[in-house]
Design a protein around this motif. Structure first.
Motif, PDB file in Angstrom:
ATOM      1  N   HIS A 129      19.074 100.455  27.225  1.00  0.00           N
ATOM      2  CA  HIS A 129      20.432 100.058  26.836  1.00  0.00           C
ATOM      3  C   HIS A 129      21.422 101.136  27.253  1.00  0.00           C
ATOM      4  O   HIS A 129      21.021 102.162  27.808  1.00  0.00           O
ATOM      5  CB  HIS A 129      20.512  99.748  25.335  1.00  0.00           C
ATOM      6  CG  HIS A 129      20.263 100.910  24.417  1.00  0.00           C
ATOM      7  ND1 HIS A 129      19.066 101.589  24.357  1.00  0.00           N
ATOM      8  CD2 HIS A 129      21.070 101.509  23.487  1.00  0.00           C
ATOM      9  CE1 HIS A 129      19.143 102.538  23.443  1.00  0.00           C
ATOM     10  NE2 HIS A 129      20.339 102.521  22.915  1.00  0.00           N
ATOM     11  N   ASP A 133      22.891 108.524  24.776  1.00  0.00           N
ATOM     12  CA  ASP A 133      21.657 109.312  24.856  1.00  0.00           C
ATOM     13  C   ASP A 133      20.629 108.688  25.799  1.00  0.00           C
ATOM     14  O   ASP A 133      19.603 109.310  26.096  1.00  0.00           O
ATOM     15  CB  ASP A 133      21.048 109.537  23.462  1.00  0.00           C
ATOM     16  CG  ASP A 133      20.962 108.284  22.617  1.00  0.00           C
ATOM     17  OD1 ASP A 133      21.839 107.415  22.732  1.00  0.00           O
ATOM     18  OD2 ASP A 133      20.005 108.176  21.820  1.00  0.00           O
ATOM     19  N   HIS A 134      20.923 107.498  26.310  1.00  0.00           N
ATOM     20  CA  HIS A 134      19.994 106.787  27.197  1.00  0.00           C
ATOM     21  C   HIS A 134      20.525 106.663  28.632  1.00  0.00           C
ATOM     22  O   HIS A 134      19.748 106.653  29.572  1.00  0.00           O
ATOM     23  CB  HIS A 134      19.704 105.392  26.637  1.00  0.00           C
ATOM     24  CG  HIS A 134      19.125 105.434  25.264  1.00  0.00           C
ATOM     25  ND1 HIS A 134      17.792 105.218  25.014  1.00  0.00           N
ATOM     26  CD2 HIS A 134      19.689 105.736  24.066  1.00  0.00           C
ATOM     27  CE1 HIS A 134      17.559 105.351  23.712  1.00  0.00           C
ATOM     28  NE2 HIS A 134      18.692 105.671  23.117  1.00  0.00           N
ATOM     29  N   ASP A 233      15.341 101.737  21.390  1.00  0.00           N
ATOM     30  CA  ASP A 233      15.879 101.917  20.041  1.00  0.00           C
ATOM     31  C   ASP A 233      15.752 100.647  19.197  1.00  0.00           C
ATOM     32  O   ASP A 233      16.401 100.518  18.158  1.00  0.00           O
ATOM     33  CB  ASP A 233      17.350 102.344  20.102  1.00  0.00           C
ATOM     34  CG  ASP A 233      17.508 103.795  20.510  1.00  0.00           C
ATOM     35  OD1 ASP A 233      16.489 104.444  20.819  1.00  0.00           O
ATOM     36  OD2 ASP A 233      18.655 104.277  20.534  1.00  0.00           O
ATOM     37  N   PHE A 279      12.043 105.769  21.359  1.00  0.00           N
ATOM     38  CA  PHE A 279      12.890 106.844  21.884  1.00  0.00           C
ATOM     39  C   PHE A 279      13.186 107.898  20.819  1.00  0.00           C
ATOM     40  O   PHE A 279      13.295 109.080  21.139  1.00  0.00           O
ATOM     41  CB  PHE A 279      14.194 106.247  22.422  1.00  0.00           C
ATOM     42  CG  PHE A 279      14.975 107.172  23.311  1.00  0.00           C
ATOM     43  CD1 PHE A 279      14.700 107.247  24.663  1.00  0.00           C
ATOM     44  CD2 PHE A 279      15.990 107.969  22.804  1.00  0.00           C
ATOM     45  CE1 PHE A 279      15.429 108.105  25.496  1.00  0.00           C
ATOM     46  CE2 PHE A 279      16.722 108.822  23.622  1.00  0.00           C
ATOM     47  CZ  PHE A 279      16.441 108.892  24.970  1.00  0.00           C
ATOM     48  N   HIS A 280      13.327 107.450  19.558  1.00  0.00           N
ATOM     49  CA  HIS A 280      13.674 108.402  18.492  1.00  0.00           C
ATOM     50  C   HIS A 280      12.557 108.566  17.474  1.00  0.00           C
ATOM     51  O   HIS A 280      12.810 108.981  16.341  1.00  0.00           O
ATOM     52  CB  HIS A 280      14.968 107.960  17.800  1.00  0.00           C
ATOM     53  CG  HIS A 280      16.158 107.939  18.708  1.00  0.00           C
ATOM     54  ND1 HIS A 280      16.642 109.062  19.337  1.00  0.00           N
ATOM     55  CD2 HIS A 280      16.955 106.912  19.107  1.00  0.00           C
ATOM     56  CE1 HIS A 280      17.698 108.730  20.078  1.00  0.00           C
ATOM     57  NE2 HIS A 280      17.900 107.438  19.961  1.00  0.00           N
TER      58      HIS A 280
HETATM   59 ZN   LIG Z   1      19.219 106.216  21.131  1.00  0.00          ZN
END
Ligand SMILES: [Zn+2]
Length: 302
Positions: A129, A133-134, A233, A279-280
């Motif tokens: 997306h 941060d991506h 995410d 991712f997190h």
């Molecule tokens: Zn993120």
């Protein structure tokens, strides 16, 4: 599936001259037949606790976070960029945040160097997306694409959302900079950026799976014929999202839709016993989903 090792790579001769000496990089690996998946740390986010709890039931949310060891106050989730190596393909899922988002992010180039890889070696960048941060790490400090030899791929609905001139008006004040930042980077990627649809095999062994809600066109990816899921995410943390997946999380742009997506993914992953990469999520983001009472639990490693 076999998680082969969790190793710490230190900057040293043989790992590339750009590594900062003394700095350690964690890389977590999983082998799926001929495919090797490695997660690389882009650093971590520094967020207020309101990003996590928002209007959720405070006491119950705090109890879940306490049990997970998440201290009150700030919230610092890790950022795990997934690297897939398959034959000649060297694929990144997401590009990290680059140097302009937060001081605690943008470490991906150093993490690649610790694996003796440079941005020039990347053949594909596949985005889950368009959040900072991506996406933002795809463009360097000179406003040029960082991964000069790579094809870049993003879901069509996601691309269309971020380039829509109405998005800055509708996204809400707290995410307005996300809209401007995404539109600018998509413009800078220009013809390098291709789009795909839900269900497309974007690369051999990589199938896009719509997981809308966190953003309007968020995509996850089935790897190696469904042997693992790069979730992005869509499952955004290892505590609230697993314990109370039905809760509308403030981190998601459409919290109700994201909750439906999250529930469906968790149920599917738990039933199939398929590992996910978030991712997190902690421990390099790799783990599996176990049913736990009315909710689920994240089991790092496998
Ligand atoms: Zn993120």
């Amino acid at each position: 599936m076999r998680i082969t090792r969790r190793k710490v790579l230190r900057g040293a001769a043989g790992f590339g001259a750009t590594v900062v000496f003394g700095r350690a990089w964690a890389a977590t690996e999983m082998d799926l037949g001929d495919l090797r998946i490695t997660t690389l740390s882009d650093g971590h986010l520094q967020l207020p606790e309101s990003f996590l709890i928002g209007d959720l039931p405070q006491d119950e949310a705090r109890a879940i976070l306490d049990a997970a060891g998440v201290a009150a106050g700030g919230y610092e989730p890790p950022c795990n960029v997934t690297l897939l190596r398959s034959g000649e393909d060297v694929v990144l899922f997401d590009a990290g945040a680059g140097s302009t988002f937060m001081q605690s992010t943008g470490r991906l180039p150093e993490a690649l160097a610790a694996l003796d890889l440079s941005p020039d070696d990347i053949t594909h960048v596949v985005f889950t997306h368009g959040h900072p941060d991506h996406l933002w790490g795809a463009i360097d400090d000179f406003d040029e694409p960082l991964f000069v030899n790579a094809r870049h791929l993003i879901g069509r609905i996601e691309r269309d959302y971020w380039v829509d001139p109405e998005t800055p008006e509708t996204i809400g004040a707290e995410r307005q900079s996300f809209a401007a930042g995404a539109a600018r980077r998509i413009e800078l990627l220009a013809d390098r950026l291709e789009t795909f649809e839900d269900g497309d095999e974007v690369l051999p062994g990589v199938v896009a799976r719509a997981s809308f809600g966190h953003t309007p066109g968020h995509m996850s990816f089935e790897i190696g014929g469904g042997q693992a899921l790069v979730a992005g995410d869509a499952i955004g943390n290892a505590h609230l999202a697993f314990a109370r997946p039905e809760w509308p999380m403030p981190a998601d742009q459409d919290p109700e839709k994201a909750a439906r997506t999250r529930l469906a993914l968790l149920q599917d992953l738990a039933e199939r016993g398929v590992p996910l990469i978030g991712f997190h999520l902690p421990a390099g983001g790799m783990g599996s989903v176990k049913k736990n009472g009315d909710g689920y639990a994240f089991v790092p490693g496998r």
